[in-house]
Design a protein around this motif. Structure first.
Motif, PDB file in Angstrom:
ATOM      1  N   HIS A  20      36.808  35.397  46.908  1.00 47.29           N
ATOM      2  CA  HIS A  20      37.202  36.802  47.029  1.00 47.29           C
ATOM      3  C   HIS A  20      38.565  36.960  46.365  1.00 47.29           C
ATOM      4  O   HIS A  20      39.577  36.520  46.910  1.00 47.29           O
ATOM      5  N   VAL A  22      41.679  39.148  45.055  1.00 43.19           N
ATOM      6  CA  VAL A  22      42.398  40.405  45.259  1.00 43.19           C
ATOM      7  C   VAL A  22      43.525  40.451  44.232  1.00 43.19           C
ATOM      8  O   VAL A  22      44.406  39.601  44.229  1.00 43.19           O
ATOM      9  N   GLN A  50      38.566  42.708  43.915  1.00 43.27           N
ATOM     10  CA  GLN A  50      39.148  43.952  44.421  1.00 43.27           C
ATOM     11  C   GLN A  50      40.567  44.083  43.889  1.00 43.27           C
ATOM     12  O   GLN A  50      41.299  43.103  43.791  1.00 43.27           O
ATOM     13  N   CYS A  73      39.948  50.915  37.281  1.00 38.71           N
ATOM     14  CA  CYS A  73      39.029  50.089  38.068  1.00 38.71           C
ATOM     15  C   CYS A  73      37.628  50.689  38.081  1.00 38.71           C
ATOM     16  O   CYS A  73      36.627  49.966  38.007  1.00 38.71           O
ATOM     17  N   ALA A  79      36.222  47.337  42.752  1.00 32.99           N
ATOM     18  CA  ALA A  79      36.662  48.008  43.977  1.00 32.99           C
ATOM     19  C   ALA A  79      38.179  48.202  43.948  1.00 32.99           C
ATOM     20  O   ALA A  79      38.926  47.312  43.524  1.00 32.99           O
TER      21      ALA A  79
END
Length: 432
Positions: A20, A22, A50, A73, A79
Motif C-alpha cells: 500500500h 501513500v 493513494q 490524480c 485515489a
C-alpha cells in the motif's frame, strides 16, 4: 534507482501486489515526477496507490494546489485525499509545518504493508548537509535525509534522493508534466530557500558534481553512524537497567563511548541535549563526590545520582506527599501519591507484621527513631534508609505507620512487630 524509470522504481521499493503506497503529494515538480513514475509502475505491477495532499494554510494558493493535485490524480486513476492542518504562531514555521505534515500523514500508514513516499531529491540532501554544518551536528545529522526508515506502522521511503532537481526537470519536460510553483519558495527568510537560491547555485557552478560527491560523503557518515549505533547498543545493555544508568559499568568504557551510551539512553526519552549540557552532567553529577546528591534538569526530567547509579525521573517521581491518612482497619488504603496499602489477616510474600489494627500514615518524617524487630538498636529513620540504600527522593514517598506517635512500620522495608505478635499483615503496592 539507477535511472528515473518505473522499472527502477519498482526495483528500488521492492513493491509487492499487497503493498500500500501513500504518496505525499504537494503538486510541485518533484512530487509530480514521483506521481507519474508510480502511475506507470502500477501498470507494470499492481499495488495499492493513494496520494495525500496536506494543506498547511501558509499560502493563499494552497486550496488551488489541492484542486490541481486532485485533477492530476483523477487523470491517472489514483485515489486522492486532502487534509488540512492548523499551525499556531509564525516562529519556526518550517519546523511546525513539517511536524504537522508528518503527523497527518502518519494516519495513513497503518500496517507493515504501508509505505509513505516523499519526493525529496539530491538538492534537498545537499541543503540538509549545509544546515547540519550550520548547527554543528554530529554524524547522524551530517548523514542527511534517510533513504528509508520506520514510520508509524510501516516505512517512509525517499526514492528520488539519488537525483538532482535538474534531472527531475528533464524527466518532467520529456513526459510533458505539469506542476505548481510554491511562491513561498522565493522567501529567503526560510533557511532552505536561502541555501537554494544563494549557496547551491554557486557550489554547482564551480563543481557540477557536488551533489553526487556530497551524497557519497553523507553515505560514509551514515555507515559510520550505523556502526557506532551497533556498538553503542551492545555497551548500553551492560550499563542500563530500566531508567537507571549503572555508573560503575559506564566507567569501564572509553570516554567517547560513554558519551554515546548516555546520549542513546536519553534518546529513549526523546531527549537530545547539547554537548555543553552533557559536559555539565559528567562534571557536576557523574563526577561529584560520593556522598553528594546532585540534580540536573533536562526537558521534563530530573537526573539524580545515588549509590553509583544515575536516575532519570519525572517531577511526579520525586514529589513528596504532603497529606497524611488515618487507617482504621480497612483492607485497602489508597495513598495520595497513587500507591496503595493492603492489610490482610494472613501473611503474604514480603508482607510486614502489625500488632495494631489502626494507625496514622505519614510521610517524610525521617527524624523519627525506629527499632525494627530483631534489631538491637534504635536509630533515626534517616540512618536506616541509608543502610537500606534508599535514594533520598524515594525516602520521602515511603508510607510510615505511627501508633500513639511512635513509628511501628516502614512500608516495604521493616516493622517493629515480631511475626508471632501479628494481628494483620501489611503490603505496599507502589505506583507504576
Amino acid at each position: 534507482m539507477s535511472d528515473l524509470s518505473p522499472d527502477s522504481l519498482l526495483q528500488t521499493l521492492q513493491l509487492q501486489p499487497d503493498s500500500h503506497v501513500v504518496l505525499a503529494l504537494s503538486g510541485g515538480l518533484d512530487s509530480m515526477v514521483l506521481l507519474d513514475l508510480l502511475a506507470k509502475a502500477r501498470l507494470l505491477q499492481p499495488f495499492a496507490l493513494q496520494a495525500v495532499y496536506i494543506n498547511h494554510g501558509i499560502s493563499a494558493s494552497a486550496a488551488q494546489w489541492g484542486d490541481f493535485c486532485a485533477r492530476q490524480c483523477t487523470e491517472r486513476g489514483i485515489a486522492f485525499v486532502q487534509r488540512s492542518v492548523a499551525l499556531t504562531g509564525r516562529d519556526n514555521l518550517e519546523l511546525k509545518a513539517r511536524t504537522a505534515r508528518y503527523q497527518a500523514l502518519a494516519e495513513f500508514i497503518c500496517s507493515d504493508k504501508h509505505l509513505l513516499l516523499t519526493a525529496h531529491h539530491g538538492d534537498d540532501q545537499l541543503e540538509s548537509l549545509i544546515l547540519a554544518l550550520k548547527r554543528g551536528s554530529g554524524p547522524a545529522g551530517l548523514s542527511g535525509i534517510a533513504a528509508q526508515r520506520s514510520f508509524a506502522a510501516g516505512m517512509l521511503c525517499r526514492p528520488l534522493l539519488p537525483f538532482s532537481r535538474a534531472e527531475l526537470a528533464v524527466y518532467a519536460g520529456q513526459n510533458q508534466l505539469n506542476w505548481v510553483n510554491d511562491d513561498s519558495n522565493e522567501d529567503t527568510r526560510f533557511e532552505r530557500n536561502f541555501i537554494r537560491q544563494h549557496i547551491t547555485p554557486v557550489l554547482l557552478q564551480r563543481w557540477p558534481q557536488f551533489i553526487a560527491t556530497a551524497r557519497r560523503s553523507m553515505q560514509h557518515l551514515a555507515d559510520l553512524q550505523q556502526l557506532a549505533d551497533y556498538y553503542t547498543e551492545q555497551a548500553q545493555q551492560s550499563c542500563v537497567r530500566n531508567n537507571t544508568l549503572l555508573l560503575t559499568e559506564l566507567a569501564k568504557l572509553i570516554p567517547l563511548q560513554q558519551d554515546l551510551v548516555i546520549r542513546r539512553w536519553l534518546q529513549n526519552y526523546a531527549l537530545n541535549p547539547e554537548t555543553k549540557w552533557l559536559t555539565t552532567l559528567k562534571q557536576q553529577v557523574i563526577a561529584a563526590r560520593g556522598d553528594a546528591t546532585p540534580v540536573l534538569v533536562c526537558g521534563n526530567y530530573q537526573l539524580r545520582r545515588f549509590a553509583d547509579k544515575l536516575y532519570l525521573l519525572t517531577d511526579a517521581q520525586v514529589a513528596a506527599p504532603v497529606q497524611g491518612l488515618s487507617w482504621q482497619g480497612e483492607a485497602k488504603l489508597q495513598l495520595p501519591c497513587g500507591s496503595s496499602l493492603y492489610f490482610s489477616a494472613q501473611p503474604k510474600a514480603d508482607a510486614l507484621p502489625l500488632a495494631a489494627m489502626s494507625a496514622e500514615i505519614v510521610f517524610g518524617q525521617l527524624s523519627l527513631r525506629f527499632k525494627p524487630a530483631g534489631s538491637a538498636v534504635s536509630k533515626p529513620l534517616k540512618q536506616w534508609f541509608k543502610l537500606w540504600q534508599v535514594p533520598p527522593w524515594q525516602r520521602l514517598q515511603v508510607p510510615l505507620l505511627l501508633v500513639n506517635g511512635e513509628l511501628v512500620a516502614v512500608a516495604g522495608f521493616a516493622s517493629r512487630t515480631d511475626p508471632q505478635q501479628a494481628k494483620c499483615w501489611l503490603s505496599w503496592q507502589k505506583q507504576d
